[in-house]
Scaffold this motif. Structure first.
Motif, PDB file in Angstrom:
ATOM      1  N   PRO A 164       0.808  -1.219   0.000  1.00 10.90           N
ATOM      2  CA  PRO A 164       0.000   0.000   0.000  1.00 10.90           C
ATOM      3  C   PRO A 164       0.842   1.271   0.000  1.00 10.90           C
ATOM      4  O   PRO A 164       2.052   1.251   0.274  1.00 10.90           O
ATOM      5  N   PHE A 165       0.180   2.369  -0.274  1.00 15.66           N
ATOM      6  CA  PHE A 165       0.784   3.683  -0.063  1.00 15.66           C
ATOM      7  C   PHE A 165       1.277   3.748   1.378  1.00 15.66           C
ATOM      8  O   PHE A 165       0.645   3.215   2.292  1.00 15.66           O
ATOM      9  N   GLY A 166       2.395   4.430   1.601  1.00 12.46           N
ATOM     10  CA  GLY A 166       3.093   4.337   2.863  1.00 12.46           C
ATOM     11  C   GLY A 166       2.480   5.032   4.050  1.00 12.46           C
ATOM     12  O   GLY A 166       2.926   4.821   5.182  1.00 12.46           O
ATOM     13  N   VAL A 167       1.473   5.878   3.821  1.00 12.48           N
ATOM     14  CA  VAL A 167       0.840   6.596   4.935  1.00 12.48           C
ATOM     15  C   VAL A 167      -0.616   6.156   5.051  1.00 12.48           C
ATOM     16  O   VAL A 167      -1.394   6.305   4.100  1.00 12.48           O
ATOM     17  N   TRP A 168      -0.969   5.633   6.224  1.00 11.23           N
ATOM     18  CA  TRP A 168      -2.365   5.277   6.511  1.00 11.23           C
ATOM     19  C   TRP A 168      -3.158   6.549   6.808  1.00 11.23           C
ATOM     20  O   TRP A 168      -4.039   6.939   6.049  1.00 11.23           O
ATOM     21  N   ARG A 169      -2.844   7.198   7.909  1.00 13.41           N
ATOM     22  CA  ARG A 169      -3.409   8.504   8.239  1.00 13.41           C
ATOM     23  C   ARG A 169      -2.336   9.314   8.949  1.00 13.41           C
ATOM     24  O   ARG A 169      -1.416   8.768   9.566  1.00 13.41           O
ATOM     25  N   ASN A 170      -2.457  10.611   8.859  1.00 16.76           N
ATOM     26  CA  ASN A 170      -1.557  11.506   9.572  1.00 16.76           C
ATOM     27  C   ASN A 170      -1.993  11.648  11.022  1.00 16.76           C
ATOM     28  O   ASN A 170      -3.192  11.628  11.331  1.00 16.76           O
ATOM     29  N   ARG A 171      -1.032  11.830  11.899  1.00 17.67           N
ATOM     30  CA  ARG A 171      -1.352  11.981  13.317  1.00 17.67           C
ATOM     31  C   ARG A 171      -2.241  13.195  13.560  1.00 17.67           C
ATOM     32  O   ARG A 171      -3.063  13.212  14.481  1.00 17.67           O
ATOM     33  N   GLY A 172      -2.110  14.202  12.726  1.00 16.71           N
ATOM     34  CA  GLY A 172      -2.968  15.375  12.865  1.00 16.71           C
ATOM     35  C   GLY A 172      -4.428  15.073  12.595  1.00 16.71           C
ATOM     36  O   GLY A 172      -5.318  15.817  13.029  1.00 16.71           O
ATOM     37  N   THR A 173      -4.704  13.996  11.874  1.00 15.94           N
ATOM     38  CA  THR A 173      -6.066  13.561  11.591  1.00 15.94           C
ATOM     39  C   THR A 173      -6.545  12.529  12.588  1.00 15.94           C
ATOM     40  O   THR A 173      -7.709  12.533  13.002  1.00 15.94           O
ATOM     41  N   PRO A 209      -5.047  10.209  16.108  1.00 16.24           N
ATOM     42  CA  PRO A 209      -3.946   9.966  17.055  1.00 16.24           C
ATOM     43  C   PRO A 209      -3.183   8.680  16.776  1.00 16.24           C
ATOM     44  O   PRO A 209      -2.014   8.563  17.155  1.00 16.24           O
ATOM     45  N   ALA A 210      -3.828   7.701  16.119  1.00 16.54           N
ATOM     46  CA  ALA A 210      -3.160   6.444  15.794  1.00 16.54           C
ATOM     47  C   ALA A 210      -2.318   6.542  14.526  1.00 16.54           C
ATOM     48  O   ALA A 210      -1.620   5.597  14.158  1.00 16.54           O
ATOM     49  N   GLY A 211      -2.359   7.690  13.852  1.00 20.13           N
ATOM     50  CA  GLY A 211      -1.635   7.859  12.608  1.00 20.13           C
ATOM     51  C   GLY A 211      -0.158   8.118  12.803  1.00 20.13           C
ATOM     52  O   GLY A 211       0.345   8.258  13.920  1.00 20.13           O
ATOM     53  N   SER A 212       0.550   8.249  11.696  1.00 15.97           N
ATOM     54  CA  SER A 212       1.991   8.487  11.707  1.00 15.97           C
ATOM     55  C   SER A 212       2.284   9.977  11.771  1.00 15.97           C
ATOM     56  O   SER A 212       1.441  10.824  11.444  1.00 15.97           O
ATOM     57  N   ASP A 213       3.482  10.300  12.204  1.00 20.71           N
ATOM     58  CA  ASP A 213       3.942  11.687  12.281  1.00 20.71           C
ATOM     59  C   ASP A 213       4.333  12.146  10.879  1.00 20.71           C
ATOM     60  O   ASP A 213       5.510  12.258  10.529  1.00 20.71           O
ATOM     61  N   THR A 214       3.314  12.375  10.058  1.00 22.84           N
ATOM     62  CA  THR A 214       3.494  12.725   8.653  1.00 22.84           C
ATOM     63  C   THR A 214       2.506  13.824   8.273  1.00 22.84           C
ATOM     64  O   THR A 214       1.526  14.082   8.976  1.00 22.84           O
ATOM     65  N   ARG A 215       2.755  14.436   7.129  1.00 22.10           N
ATOM     66  CA  ARG A 215       1.823  15.391   6.522  1.00 22.10           C
ATOM     67  C   ARG A 215       1.728  15.013   5.043  1.00 22.10           C
ATOM     68  O   ARG A 215       2.455  15.523   4.211  1.00 22.10           O
ATOM     69  N   SER A 216       0.824  14.112   4.733  1.00 21.88           N
ATOM     70  CA  SER A 216       0.793  13.475   3.423  1.00 21.88           C
ATOM     71  C   SER A 216      -0.624  13.125   3.028  1.00 21.88           C
ATOM     72  O   SER A 216      -1.551  13.180   3.841  1.00 21.88           O
ATOM     73  N   LEU A 217      -0.799  12.746   1.769  1.00 20.06           N
ATOM     74  CA  LEU A 217      -2.016  12.056   1.354  1.00 20.06           C
ATOM     75  C   LEU A 217      -2.215  10.877   2.288  1.00 20.06           C
ATOM     76  O   LEU A 217      -1.252  10.250   2.741  1.00 20.06           O
ATOM     77  N   TRP A 239       6.555   3.198  12.851  1.00 21.80           N
ATOM     78  CA  TRP A 239       5.089   3.247  12.886  1.00 21.80           C
ATOM     79  C   TRP A 239       4.514   1.949  12.320  1.00 21.80           C
ATOM     80  O   TRP A 239       3.629   1.324  12.930  1.00 21.80           O
ATOM     81  N   TRP A 240       4.993   1.517  11.160  1.00 17.56           N
ATOM     82  CA  TRP A 240       4.506   0.280  10.565  1.00 17.56           C
ATOM     83  C   TRP A 240       4.891  -0.931  11.421  1.00 17.56           C
ATOM     84  O   TRP A 240       4.134  -1.908  11.527  1.00 17.56           O
ATOM     85  N   SER A 241       6.054  -0.858  12.058  1.00 18.84           N
ATOM     86  CA  SER A 241       6.470  -1.932  12.951  1.00 18.84           C
ATOM     87  C   SER A 241       5.484  -2.111  14.099  1.00 18.84           C
ATOM     88  O   SER A 241       5.097  -3.235  14.441  1.00 18.84           O
ATOM     89  N   GLU A 242       5.058  -1.003  14.665  1.00 20.22           N
ATOM     90  CA  GLU A 242       4.088  -1.067  15.757  1.00 20.22           C
ATOM     91  C   GLU A 242       2.756  -1.626  15.267  1.00 20.22           C
ATOM     92  O   GLU A 242       2.090  -2.385  15.972  1.00 20.22           O
ATOM     93  N   VAL A 243       2.345  -1.239  14.061  1.00 22.16           N
ATOM     94  CA  VAL A 243       1.099  -1.754  13.496  1.00 22.16           C
ATOM     95  C   VAL A 243       1.159  -3.276  13.336  1.00 22.16           C
ATOM     96  O   VAL A 243       0.196  -3.997  13.640  1.00 22.16           O
ATOM     97  N   CYS A 244       2.304  -3.805  12.857  1.00 22.01           N
ATOM     98  CA  CYS A 244       2.429  -5.232  12.560  1.00 22.01           C
ATOM     99  C   CYS A 244       2.699  -6.082  13.792  1.00 22.01           C
ATOM    100  O   CYS A 244       2.413  -7.293  13.782  1.00 22.01           O
ATOM    101  N   ALA A 245       3.229  -5.474  14.842  1.00 20.70           N
ATOM    102  CA  ALA A 245       3.636  -6.236  16.021  1.00 20.70           C
ATOM    103  C   ALA A 245       2.465  -7.053  16.571  1.00 20.70           C
ATOM    104  O   ALA A 245       1.373  -6.526  16.801  1.00 20.70           O
TER     105      ALA A 245
END
Length: 418
Positions: free
Chosen positions: A279-288, A290-298, A341-347
């Motif tokens: 998949p695209f590398g960003v699920w959701r941004n943390r700004g959207t 709290p479970a999202g990644s520290d990103t600002r992306s699509l 972030w992805w590591s935590e998701v898969c753990a």
């Protein structure tokens, strides 16, 4: 905006963000034959897929003749020679898996009863090449100790918007109500249950008939957004979306059903067959969220209606290959932040984490300074090696791996794969 390919979208998305993965020796299908191989004839190089093993892979794209074949309409000998060279190159770099695109645009690189032969192979959609490229690819890959994951695109029909250009017997022409024009392309409508079943049938046929090592999907579900356009599924939503409070929730459920059902069908056909998604590398941004990644992306969840985190947490796949096509330190989407972030998701899920790497960016003058450094990708592998959840990497794509821009693949080999 024109059609955005897997490669170009990621580059565009990163810019916008800154601003806001069958051996058939005993079967009837010889390398040049057209018979039906026996998927149980040989288990293939399963060592390349053992959960405890490191996966070292490369994507081989057929859409737009990106990697293979180099152009449509080549002779069978030329097409076979080109693929052998790419597989030889993968083995030379001590890789152990290839992800070969065999259903790029609702068409096929094997004799499918569901869809026409690919125009990217023959030059004319539906024209029979007289041999079986998938059978050949599986045998040649396995002969080199390479696992072969058959890469499919679920819903893309064409990179143009004219149904009349499709083969006369194409399912999209027989069922025009299944088709949505969007962004200069044609797509199957994910909200129609018959479409979902047909799409699964078209892909599962390869799993039933070839000793492939995996069923692999890329990042295209609902199409990437195009400014000023709407994906026209209002009538479908009115017919099938009554249990949902929003169009977005209904769309996400449509994709969830596709993923969950395909995982179930793959396991019903062959329990040992891997099913994975890139998949695209960003699920959701943390700004959207709290479970999202520290990103600002699509955000895949919101713009592609792909709940990639949910698929992993529900165990609906065997592996995930997020496309982390950004450099270390990029403020909007930092590789060094996305890996953990992805590591935590898969753990704890049993879903294997493999990282998608942007070899195509290395040495590209349009890319930031980090991609002018031949050591950038090697640093990615060094960083990821510190994370126990990361069990491999896949490089996009084969042409660039073969070209080895700036000697970046050599650095990866010397530092990690020798």
């Amino acid at each position: 905006m024109g059609h955005l390919t897997r490669r170009t979208f990621t580059a565009v998305a990163a810019g916008a963000a800154i601003g806001s993965l069958a051996l058939t020796r005993a079967g009837a299908a010889s390398p040049g034959g057209g018979g039906t191989p026996d998927p149980a004839a040989d288990p293939g190089p399963r060592a390349a897929w053992r959960p405890e093993g490191e996966l070292r892979g490369v994507w081989i794209a057929s859409v737009n003749n990106g990697d293979w074949p180099s152009k449509p309409g080549l002779s069978a000998d030329q097409v076979r020679s080109e693929l052998r060279a790419l597989l030889d190159d993968a083995a030379r770099w001590n890789l152990n898996a290839v992800f070969l695109q065999v259903r790029p645009t609702a068409d096929a690189f094997w004799p499918s009863p569901h869809e026409p032969w690919s125009a990217w192979l023959t030059g004319v959609q539906g024209a029979d090449p007289g041999w079986d490229p998938l059978a050949f690819a599986v045998e040649e890959a396995h002969a080199r100790g390479l696992a072969l994951h058959a890469w499919f695109n679920p819903y893309r029909i064409a990179n143009h918007d004219d149904p009349a250009r499709l083969a006369a017997d194409h399912p999209a022409r027989r069922n025009p109500e299944w088709v949505v024009r969007y962004g200069g392309g044609l797509y199957y409508n994910p909200g129609i249950p018959a479409v979902r079943r047909f799409t699964q049938d078209a892909m599962i046929h390869a799993a039933e008939n070839y000793a492939i090592d995996g069923v692999h999907w890329d990042d295209y579900f609902y199409p990437y957004p195009v400014a000023g356009e709407e994906f026209d599924d209002a009538e479908t939503y009115a017919e099938y979306g009554g249990d949902f409070d929003s169009l977005a929730d209904w769309r996400r459920n449509n994709v969830n059903l596709l993923v969950r059902e395909m995982h179930e069908r793959v396991k019903a056909v062959r329990p040992d067959l891997a099913f994975g998604i890139s998949p695209f590398g960003v699920w959701r941004n943390r700004g959207t969220d709290p479970a999202g990644s520290d990103t600002r992306s699509l955000q895949a969840y919101d713009e592609l209606f792909a709940d990639t985190r949910g698929w992993v947490r529900n165990g609906w796949m065997d592996y995930v290959v997020p496309q982390l096509y950004w450099h270390i330190g990029l403020a909007a989407a930092d590789y060094a932040k996305l890996v953990p972030w992805w590591s935590e998701v898969c753990a704890g899920t049993g879903v294997r984490l493999i990282v998608g790497e942007a070899m195509y960016k290395v040495g590209d003058a349009a890319q930031p300074d980090a991609w002018q450094d031949p050591a950038e990708l090697s640093r990615h592998l060094t960083l990821a090696a510190e994370d126990p959840e990361v069990t491999g990497h896949v490089f996009f794509a084969a042409s660039q791996v073969k070209a080895d821009p700036l000697g970046a693949m050599w650095r990866v080999y010397e530092d990690h794969y020798r």
